[in-house]
Design a protein around this motif. Sequence first.
Motif, short mmCIF file in Angstrom:
data_model
loop_
_atom_site.label_atom_id
_atom_site.label_comp_id
_atom_site.label_asym_id
_atom_site.label_seq_id
_atom_site.Cartn_x
_atom_site.Cartn_y
_atom_site.Cartn_z
N MET A 1 0.84 -1.19 0.00
CA MET A 1 0.00 0.00 0.00
C MET A 1 0.88 1.24 0.00
N ASP A 2 0.56 2.22 -0.84
CA ASP A 2 1.35 3.45 -0.90
C ASP A 2 1.16 4.27 0.38
N LYS A 3 2.24 4.92 0.80
CA LYS A 3 2.16 5.79 1.97
C LYS A 3 1.33 7.02 1.66
N PHE A 4 0.68 7.53 2.67
CA PHE A 4 -0.04 8.80 2.56
C PHE A 4 0.60 9.76 3.54
N THR A 5 1.27 10.78 3.03
CA THR A 5 1.90 11.77 3.90
C THR A 5 1.27 13.14 3.66
N THR A 6 1.67 13.77 2.57
CA THR A 6 1.08 15.06 2.18
C THR A 6 0.59 14.95 0.74
N LEU A 7 -0.63 15.37 0.53
CA LEU A 7 -1.22 15.31 -0.81
C LEU A 7 -1.65 16.70 -1.24
N THR A 8 -1.13 17.16 -2.36
CA THR A 8 -1.57 18.42 -2.95
C THR A 8 -2.14 18.12 -4.32
N GLY A 9 -3.41 18.46 -4.50
CA GLY A 9 -4.03 18.15 -5.77
C GLY A 9 -5.36 18.84 -5.96
N VAL A 10 -5.96 18.55 -7.09
CA VAL A 10 -7.27 19.10 -7.42
C VAL A 10 -8.34 18.38 -6.61
N ALA A 11 -9.26 19.14 -6.06
CA ALA A 11 -10.39 18.57 -5.33
C ALA A 11 -11.65 18.71 -6.17
N ALA A 12 -12.38 17.61 -6.33
CA ALA A 12 -13.62 17.62 -7.09
C ALA A 12 -14.81 17.77 -6.15
N PRO A 13 -15.72 18.70 -6.43
CA PRO A 13 -16.90 18.87 -5.59
C PRO A 13 -18.02 17.91 -6.00
N LEU A 14 -18.55 17.16 -5.04
CA LEU A 14 -19.68 16.27 -5.30
C LEU A 14 -20.71 16.51 -4.20
N PRO A 15 -21.48 17.58 -4.30
CA PRO A 15 -22.41 17.98 -3.23
C PRO A 15 -23.69 17.15 -3.22
N MET A 16 -23.53 15.86 -2.97
CA MET A 16 -24.67 14.95 -2.92
C MET A 16 -24.65 14.20 -1.59
N VAL A 17 -25.81 14.04 -0.98
CA VAL A 17 -25.90 13.25 0.25
C VAL A 17 -26.25 11.80 -0.12
N ASN A 18 -25.91 10.90 0.80
CA ASN A 18 -26.24 9.47 0.63
C ASN A 18 -25.70 8.87 -0.66
N VAL A 19 -24.46 9.22 -1.00
CA VAL A 19 -23.81 8.57 -2.14
C VAL A 19 -23.47 7.15 -1.72
N ASP A 20 -24.17 6.17 -2.28
CA ASP A 20 -23.96 4.80 -1.82
C ASP A 20 -22.92 4.08 -2.68
N THR A 21 -22.54 2.89 -2.21
CA THR A 21 -21.46 2.18 -2.89
C THR A 21 -21.86 1.69 -4.27
N ASP A 22 -23.16 1.52 -4.52
CA ASP A 22 -23.61 1.13 -5.86
C ASP A 22 -23.48 2.29 -6.83
N MET A 23 -23.59 3.51 -6.33
CA MET A 23 -23.34 4.68 -7.17
C MET A 23 -21.85 4.80 -7.44
N ILE A 24 -21.03 4.50 -6.43
CA ILE A 24 -19.58 4.61 -6.59
C ILE A 24 -19.08 3.58 -7.61
N ILE A 25 -19.50 2.33 -7.47
CA ILE A 25 -19.14 1.29 -8.44
C ILE A 25 -20.32 0.31 -8.56
N PRO A 26 -21.09 0.41 -9.63
CA PRO A 26 -22.29 -0.42 -9.79
C PRO A 26 -21.99 -1.92 -9.74
N LYS A 27 -23.01 -2.68 -9.36
CA LYS A 27 -22.86 -4.11 -9.07
C LYS A 27 -22.31 -4.92 -10.23
N GLN A 28 -22.56 -4.51 -11.47
CA GLN A 28 -22.11 -5.31 -12.61
C GLN A 28 -20.59 -5.33 -12.77
#
Length: 201
Positions: A1-28
């Motif tokens: 597993m890669d270490k996580f120390t300091t991360l500088t990057g672009v942040a994407a806004p996703l202003p949605m509540v209840n984002v479930d795991t099927d939305m993140i990666i669908p079952k298929q």
Amino acid sequence: MDKFTTLTGVAAPLPMVNVDTDMIIPKQFLKTIKRSGLGKNLFDEMRYDQKGNEIPDFVLNQPAYRNAEILVGGENFGCGSSREHAPWALLDFGIRCVIAPSFADIFFNNCFKNGILPITLPQEQVDILMDDARKGANARMTVDLENQTITTSDGQTIGFEVDPFRKHCLLNGLDDIGLTLEKVAAIDAFEARAATLRPWV
């Protein structure tokens, strides 16, 4: 597993509540046990139409956010089923940090086990970061795990809490296997003693 120390990057806004795991990666897309290759199907049903064409309005399809490494979301992020493929898909896309007011417990735990830092903050602080993320690719955010701070593109700093043990694991790139291998000398010594005491085993 890669270490996580300091991360500088672009942040994407996703202003949605209840984002479930099927939305993140669908079952298929759960047929694989490989951790790679899932990034192209991250948020598949929001990123693509029924013909497989990109939906231009979805945040990760916009040029400013195609290389996002931080995701700012709404409360109860990662709810739904316990699929570990959800953090795998985020990580394969390039997301190393998710910031939200609250997370589903299993998703939260799975993030740490896969090298993703989930940060829980009060809604008013998430709103500040969401506004900063909306500025696009030129607004880069910095997440410093050692000092437990998030710095916005205009220099505003927000502190966050993280469990000390989980912090140790991320800073040192230790998943469950890595933690076990830290004890390899003690395990070898135990096995050697056991072989001497119980050679018939």
